[in-house]
Design a protein around this motif. Sequence first.
Motif, mmCIF file in Angstrom:
data_model
loop_
_atom_site.group_PDB
_atom_site.id
_atom_site.type_symbol
_atom_site.label_atom_id
_atom_site.label_comp_id
_atom_site.label_asym_id
_atom_site.label_seq_id
_atom_site.Cartn_x
_atom_site.Cartn_y
_atom_site.Cartn_z
ATOM 1 N N MET A 36 -40.558 -64.914 14.206
ATOM 2 C CA MET A 36 -40.929 -65.244 14.713
ATOM 3 C C MET A 36 -42.224 -65.063 15.491
ATOM 4 O O MET A 36 -43.066 -65.408 16.504
ATOM 5 N N GLU A 37 -42.518 -63.612 14.946
ATOM 6 C CA GLU A 37 -44.132 -63.050 15.766
ATOM 7 C C GLU A 37 -45.082 -63.861 15.545
ATOM 8 O O GLU A 37 -46.052 -64.153 16.610
ATOM 9 N N PRO A 38 -45.098 -63.845 13.975
ATOM 10 C CA PRO A 38 -45.907 -64.722 13.718
ATOM 11 C C PRO A 38 -46.227 -66.642 14.609
ATOM 12 O O PRO A 38 -47.304 -67.208 14.840
ATOM 13 N N LEU A 39 -45.762 -67.412 14.734
ATOM 14 C CA LEU A 39 -45.337 -68.727 15.558
ATOM 15 C C LEU A 39 -46.012 -68.402 16.646
ATOM 16 O O LEU A 39 -45.669 -69.249 17.117
ATOM 17 N N ARG A 40 -46.094 -67.430 17.683
ATOM 18 C CA ARG A 40 -46.864 -67.467 18.757
ATOM 19 C C ARG A 40 -46.061 -68.024 20.201
ATOM 20 O O ARG A 40 -46.891 -69.480 20.806
ATOM 21 N N LEU A 41 -44.965 -68.289 19.765
ATOM 22 C CA LEU A 41 -44.216 -69.345 20.638
ATOM 23 C C LEU A 41 -44.127 -69.120 22.227
ATOM 24 O O LEU A 41 -44.288 -70.961 22.368
ATOM 25 N N ALA A 42 -44.697 -68.496 22.917
ATOM 26 C CA ALA A 42 -45.459 -68.668 24.785
ATOM 27 C C ALA A 42 -46.885 -69.076 24.356
ATOM 28 O O ALA A 42 -47.054 -70.579 25.549
ATOM 29 N N LEU A 43 -47.444 -69.170 23.224
ATOM 30 C CA LEU A 43 -48.492 -69.809 23.396
ATOM 31 C C LEU A 43 -48.643 -71.660 22.801
ATOM 32 O O LEU A 43 -49.480 -72.443 23.427
ATOM 33 N N VAL A 44 -47.477 -71.644 21.855
ATOM 34 C CA VAL A 44 -47.285 -72.921 21.176
ATOM 35 C C VAL A 44 -46.515 -74.591 22.420
ATOM 36 O O VAL A 44 -46.704 -75.091 22.640
#
Length: 255
Positions: A36-44
Amino acid sequence: MGVGEQGHQRDVLAFYALMGFAVVLYAVPGEWIPAMEPLRLALVTSGIAAGLMALRRLGRAEPLYFDGVRGVALLLFSGLAFCSVAWSVNPEVTRFTGVELLKLTAIYLTIINVVTTGRRLALLCGALVLASVVTSIGVIDWYREGVDLVEGFRSRWVGVYADPNHMAMNMAMVVPLAVAFLARRESGWVTRLCFGVAAGLAVVSIVLSHSRGGFIGLTVAMAVWAFREKRRLQAIVVGAMLVLGLVMFAPRSFW
């Protein structure tokens, strides 16, 4: 589907994205799940929430709510911080900090425009509190295993919680929210159990951080909650018992 209905749907989706952001903010899955690190979930999630909120405002020709003097002051402060790059002695750090502050301002404006009912506020706070259990368990586990203890005894965790003081500050915000759910008459026993566990774990995390600032923040936050609660006497008793318990059971190294 008319413009009004589309706006309402976007508002709902923006709120779900905002809840996702709250969960990601405390559970930080990208820091301990490599996939999940490259997904940048907070930014998304924050970007989706802000974007859908803006589309709703445009679609319904509604003005953007800035929260009066507080919101305008925050915008001016953020703008000043970003402009200070021009006279900063360390422009790179100032630029990074300015951009981060603009992000926080954007998510603040998104929250005050999307979280428009008491139910939504309760759901958002509930998601935040329950997600904090992940961080609390991480902090406690690192202390138990002796992993990367600051100064040899101060526990922390990953990402934004790598600083014990920052971690304690975030946990201090969780406790009064959790206690507020415990004090609600509408809360069932399952809800009270879940939020009671979350509050307890958060307090333990603050103790293991050995952050005096975190303790002071927790005390002030509980005092503010107690005096704003409708059943003030009960709230003051609960808050006092929590702080007293922390004082009595905290290890000597905490002080």
